[in-house]
Each structure stands twice: as structure tokens, then as C-alpha cells.
Design a protein around this motif. Sequence first.
Motif, PDB file in Angstrom:
ATOM      1  N   TYR B   4       0.826  -1.211   0.000  1.00  0.00           N
ATOM      2  CA  TYR B   4       0.000   0.000   0.000  1.00  0.00           C
ATOM      3  C   TYR B   4       0.856   1.254   0.000  1.00  0.00           C
ATOM      4  CZ  TYR B   4       0.742   1.093   4.933  1.00  0.00           C
ATOM      5  OH  TYR B   4       1.302   1.463   6.124  1.00  0.00           O
ATOM      6  N   GLN B   5       2.074   1.160   0.610  1.00  0.00           N
ATOM      7  CA  GLN B   5       2.941   2.346   0.612  1.00  0.00           C
ATOM      8  C   GLN B   5       3.404   2.682  -0.790  1.00  0.00           C
ATOM      9  OE1 GLN B   5       5.713   0.908   3.507  1.00  0.00           O
ATOM     10  NE2 GLN B   5       4.991   2.385   5.025  1.00  0.00           N
ATOM     11  N   SER B   8       0.533   4.293  -2.552  1.00  0.00           N
ATOM     12  CA  SER B   8       0.156   5.639  -2.131  1.00  0.00           C
ATOM     13  C   SER B   8       1.181   6.659  -2.620  1.00  0.00           C
ATOM     14  CB  SER B   8      -0.070   5.715  -0.623  1.00  0.00           C
ATOM     15  OG  SER B   8       0.980   5.128   0.064  1.00  0.00           O
ATOM     16  N   LEU B  44      -6.453   6.044  -6.539  1.00  0.00           N
ATOM     17  CA  LEU B  44      -5.399   5.133  -6.084  1.00  0.00           C
ATOM     18  C   LEU B  44      -5.041   5.413  -4.630  1.00  0.00           C
ATOM     19  CD1 LEU B  44      -3.761   2.867  -7.203  1.00  0.00           C
ATOM     20  CD2 LEU B  44      -2.009   4.454  -7.861  1.00  0.00           C
ATOM     21  N   VAL B  47      -7.843   3.936  -2.372  1.00  0.00           N
ATOM     22  CA  VAL B  47      -7.828   2.475  -2.249  1.00  0.00           C
ATOM     23  C   VAL B  47      -6.605   2.010  -1.483  1.00  0.00           C
ATOM     24  CG1 VAL B  47      -7.787   0.329  -3.540  1.00  0.00           C
ATOM     25  CG2 VAL B  47      -9.228   2.160  -4.283  1.00  0.00           C
ATOM     26  N   SER B  48      -5.461   2.709  -1.668  1.00  0.00           N
ATOM     27  CA  SER B  48      -4.278   2.247  -0.932  1.00  0.00           C
ATOM     28  C   SER B  48      -4.406   2.551   0.551  1.00  0.00           C
ATOM     29  CB  SER B  48      -3.014   2.874  -1.514  1.00  0.00           C
ATOM     30  OG  SER B  48      -3.034   4.256  -1.337  1.00  0.00           O
ATOM     31  N   PHE B  49      -5.100   3.640   0.911  1.00  0.00           N
ATOM     32  CA  PHE B  49      -5.344   3.860   2.339  1.00  0.00           C
ATOM     33  C   PHE B  49      -6.256   2.770   2.897  1.00  0.00           C
ATOM     34  CE2 PHE B  49      -4.875   8.655   1.547  1.00  0.00           C
ATOM     35  CZ  PHE B  49      -3.511   8.499   1.473  1.00  0.00           C
ATOM     36  N   ALA B  51      -6.243  -0.232   2.068  1.00  0.00           N
ATOM     37  CA  ALA B  51      -5.518  -1.508   2.200  1.00  0.00           C
ATOM     38  C   ALA B  51      -4.484  -1.462   3.301  1.00  0.00           C
ATOM     39  CB  ALA B  51      -4.858  -1.863   0.870  1.00  0.00           C
ATOM     40  N   ARG B  52      -4.359  -0.352   4.058  1.00  0.00           N
ATOM     41  CA  ARG B  52      -3.207  -0.234   4.944  1.00  0.00           C
ATOM     42  C   ARG B  52      -3.341  -1.034   6.229  1.00  0.00           C
ATOM     43  NH1 ARG B  52      -5.990   4.530   5.988  1.00  0.00           N
ATOM     44  NH2 ARG B  52      -6.188   5.049   8.172  1.00  0.00           N
ATOM     45  N   ASP B  53      -4.560  -1.352   6.652  1.00  0.00           N
ATOM     46  CA  ASP B  53      -4.687  -2.237   7.813  1.00  0.00           C
ATOM     47  C   ASP B  53      -4.784  -3.665   7.317  1.00  0.00           C
ATOM     48  OD1 ASP B  53      -4.750  -0.173   9.688  1.00  0.00           O
ATOM     49  OD2 ASP B  53      -6.832   0.221   9.196  1.00  0.00           O
ATOM     50  N   ASP B  59     -11.056  -2.033   3.759  1.00  0.00           N
ATOM     51  CA  ASP B  59     -12.142  -1.122   4.116  1.00  0.00           C
ATOM     52  C   ASP B  59     -13.076  -0.936   2.914  1.00  0.00           C
ATOM     53  OD1 ASP B  59     -13.707   0.735   5.225  1.00  0.00           O
ATOM     54  OD2 ASP B  59     -12.119   2.102   5.819  1.00  0.00           O
TER      55      ASP B  59
ATOM     56  N   TRP D  44      -5.312  -2.086  -9.064  1.00  0.00           N
ATOM     57  CA  TRP D  44      -6.435  -2.288  -8.136  1.00  0.00           C
ATOM     58  C   TRP D  44      -6.428  -3.702  -7.600  1.00  0.00           C
ATOM     59  CZ3 TRP D  44      -7.248   2.348  -7.270  1.00  0.00           C
ATOM     60  CH2 TRP D  44      -7.606   3.284  -8.223  1.00  0.00           C
ATOM     61  N   THR D 133     -14.012  -0.479   8.612  1.00  0.00           N
ATOM     62  CA  THR D 133     -14.145  -1.883   8.244  1.00  0.00           C
ATOM     63  C   THR D 133     -15.012  -2.653   9.229  1.00  0.00           C
ATOM     64  OG1 THR D 133     -11.877  -1.645   7.532  1.00  0.00           O
ATOM     65  CG2 THR D 133     -12.801  -3.845   7.480  1.00  0.00           C
TER      66      THR D 133
END
Lengths: 89, 100, 102, 328
Positions: B4-5, B8, B44, B47-49, B51-53, B59, D44, D133
Amino acid sequence: MNAFFIIVIIFLLFNIALGLYRVWRGPTVADRLLTTQLFGTTGIAILIVLAGYLKELTLLNVAVTFNVLAVLLVICLVQVWKKKKGEAQ
Amino acid sequence: METYQIYSLTSAVLFVIGIGGVFMARHFIKKIIATIIMGGGVFLSLVSFAARDALAFADPVPHALVITGIVVAVASAAFALALARRIYQLTGEESFTIDK
Amino acid sequence: MTITELITVILLVVGCFFFLAGTLGVLRFPDLFSRLHALTKADNLGLGFIAAGIALHIASPWSALKIFFIWLFTLLASSTSCYLIAKFQREQHKPQNGKEQE
Amino acid sequence: MSVLIDIILAILAIYLALQSLLAPRLSQSVFLFFAFGLALALAWIRLGAVDVAITEAAIAAGFLGALFLDALRDFSVSDTEKQENTKADQSLVSAKNTNSPWLPRLALGLGLGLFLLISLEAVWEIPSGGGLTELAEAMLPASGVEHPVTAVLLNYRAYDTWLEIGVILMGLLAIFAVGGRELYRKPVMAVQDPLLRQVILFFTPVLFLFGAFLLYVGKTGPGGAFQAAVLWGAIGILLHLGGWPVFAVIPRWLRQLLLTAGLGFFLLLGFLFIAGGNALFEYPPAYAGFLILIVETLAAISIAAALTAIFANLNQMKETPNETETTT
């Protein structure tokens, strides 16, 4: 095994990057469109390998989407650009 | 470095490329492409934020926002294309000619 | 490494080889028609090998069927688009006997 | 190890974005832009957003591609003429323009560089944690569907989705206003080529079936109304290109009904909920799944109709504007 899948994906991405030269070079619009077909096929291959690697079968739906729309751009080029010639005559 | 980094950081670069394109590209079509690239950068980053957890699910709220956002961006790009083609039809101009 | 994995690896490597051949053809061939030939044949063969390898790896009949349909649609789409592009190019550039222009 | 894929994909996306703006010729930049869309679709997936990937693939490979190819045809006529006349490329970036002053460009470059640093810093420093979430997961049983993204789109944030359909309709109306003439004509030419006709006739039901599949599967996994809408819109575009313009053939009331069905049914449902004592778009959990399926179907039909109409309008734009009356 997973490392092998990653190598295959990277190889296919590298293939896409090579194909970019043809988009740049042309010389006709049909050539450039051809390369987007190349992207389409290679993209489907990448998606299938990713689906095998992640065991995520919903990725196959993305591949089908790529797949059923691949012909749309070609038909668009053929039909839309053909009329130009008809008008010019 | 996490996935994700990377994305981002990419999103920030894409957004700046888009802004630069909006300012510096001359042709209408290139300006429209630049706005879509800007939008891509924003999506982008969202979506990358998301995926960060590292949970089982990403989310879903940013994903839904991005889906609606893509469709709206396409509608606005279509409108921009219509405007550009109309201007071209009426005046024969392909870009804004301020510096003449 | 089991025998299934070995077969998967071999199929994927063969598929990658055909993809590389197709890309090189697109890059190096002199005119559009030969490029079409390289792209639509070699790439689809490569995709077929990769699809077979992955179908073997996933080993579920439903997804194997889906992958097979993906390959079938790609074959259909690329053969027809090959024909359409070639015909389009021939009609557009008839007067210039082979000379390319944009 | 798998981070390598991400790095290559990120470099590819940035390179394609940059080149599609810097390429000297218009057709180069449009086709590099298509490639950018495909690279983004792969990104994606790497981020686990399969829904977004399906939407992006359908939009970038299908709808936007068709729109840009159609527009490129108009502009590239003059492109070749200018090439022959002056050899000067009109579509170059202003960096090549000799008589533009250097100071504004320097300022712009500095500003962009600074902005790049600030945004890189901003995305790097974004705090982890938070997010919705758990909340979205917890409310899932009451939402009527099993896929969280669909639940957000059609239940939790249904208001957004409703207005978003409205935005597409507004875009269509604005395109009508810009076009300014009778917009749906009978076909000028039918398809001559037998193979092309067969391809169109084959892909129409395939697109329809796969769109319906995505719509249905959206309840439990990636897929849903928007993805189905883009695929169904592609049917309209295919038929239009094949010389069967659906929108010219069907009667006007049906056209208007198709375009407004999604928006209208959403609104009707909202009023019924208010009349029943709920808030706007607060689905009663017992019927939620069923109602969401109907709303999704109608929304997909409306968006598909709007996308078809947008393409049809833009495609017929270059014909000489002599009539002034408009109909929708």
C-alpha cells in the motif's frame, strides 16, 4: 512455487513494457490499436496467473471483463474510421 | 516496504503529473487525459489507504466511493469531450489560444 | 515438487516463451500484416499454455471450465479482430501500394 | 518478493501517465492512455479491490476507449493536414513553444515540485488504524447482502449512489445542450461485412449474460450494478456501431423511461420509506435483499442507457449542424 508465479508475472509485465515501443512508433493507428490487443491478451494472462497465485477465483471475472470488451475497440476503429473515408469521397 | 505504501506514493506522483498536464498540455484531448490521470491518482490514494490495515477485508467504504467516482469521472470526461469537439467544430481551434 | 507442479511449471514456461515470441514479432516485423500474424497467433497459443497450467494448479472443475471459456473468447475475439484490422488497413491504404502513412 | 510486481507496476503506471501527456502526436497519447488504464486495473487487483478492477477494466478498455477513438478521428484529420503543411506539431507541450516566456514555466515547475514533495509527505504520514471496516462488517447481516462493498453502495450510502446516477443523467443532458440538434438518426449505413455482423450478434448476448451474472454475483462477491451497467452500455455501443442504433429505433417515451428508471425508482422507494416511518433509504431488513436487487437492476439499466446515449451523441457530433431543434 509462489516465487515461480511471481517471476512469470514479472516476465509478462516486462513483455507489456516492451510492447509499448510499438505504441510509440506507430506508424498507423491500426498498429497502435494492435498493441492494445497485446496488452489485453497479456493482461488476461497476468490475471489468470494471479488468480492461481492468490487462489482468488474472482479475479477470473476481471479477466472475462477484459475479454468480452477486447473486440469493442477494434469494431469502434473499423466502423468509425471507415466512415471518414466515405465522407471524404 | 509494503504494497500500500508503494501505491500511495505512486498516487501522489500521478496526481502531480495530472496537475502539470492540466496546466501545460495544449491540446484539449490532452487536457482531458490529464484530468482523468489526476482522478486516477486520487482513487489510487483512497484504495491504498483502505488496504493499509492488514485485516481479512479491506475497508469497503473507499472502494464504494472509488467505484462511484470512476463512473462520475467518465461522465464528466464525456462532457468535456463533447465541449472540446463542439469548440473545434465551431472555431477550428484545438487548444486555448491565450498566448497569441 | 510433485508431478502436477512440474507440469504446471513446464506449461507456464512454454506459455511465456510464446508470449515473448509474439512481443518480439510485434516489435521487429516490418509491416502491419506480419505483426498481426505474430500477435494473434503466438500470444493466443501462449495464453492457452498458461491457462492450462493454472487450471491444473487450481484443480477445481468449475474454475477450469471458466478458464477454458476465457481462452475460447480470446481466440474468438482476436481472430475476428485480426481479420477486421487487416481488412480496414487494406481499404484505408489501397492507393499507396504498401507505403505506410498515418 | 511480490513487492517487485508492485514496484514494476507503479513505475509502468507513472511512465505511461507521463508519456501520454508528453507524446508529440495525439494518437500516441490516446493509446498510451488506454495502456495506463489497463495498468491501473492491475494495480487495483494488487490492492485487493477487485470490484474497482472490474469497473476500471470495463471503463478503460471499453467505454472511454470508444469515446476517445471516436474523438481522435475528428481531431486527427487536421493533425495530418498540419503535418503536411508546416511540419510543426500542434499537439506539443508548451515546453517546445519557443516564444512563451520562461518565468511562468519556471514558477510552475517549482510549484509542481514543491507540491509533489508535500503530497508525498502527506501520503507517507497518513496514520494507520481507524477506518470503517469493523462497522461495515458488523452491520452486514442487516443490510440484505453479503458483500460489504455492495452493502456500502446500495444500503449504507445509498444516497450517494442515487445522486451519482443523477450526475450521469446531468452529464447526458449537458451533452444534449452542447450538441444542439436532432440527436438520434436512422443509420446512415448498415454493416456490409458478414463477419462483423456475426461478431456483433455473438457478443451482444455474451455481454448481456455476463453483465447479468456480475449483477447477480454482486450480492455475495465482487461485482454489482456499475460493472453490469458498463457491460450493458457496451451492448448499446456495439449495436450503434453495427448500424442498429437502438436509441433511434425505440419510441421516445421508452427512451426517457429507460434513462430515468433508476433515479425514479430510487426516489419512489425513498418516499415510501419515509411514509412508512423510516428515514430516507433506510431499508427494512426483512425486504432489504430483494429491494436492493430491484434497485440495482434498474440503476444498471439506466446507467447503461445513459452511457449508450452519451456515445451515440458524441458519435453523431461531427455531422454538419444545420438543424437546431433538440429532443431528448
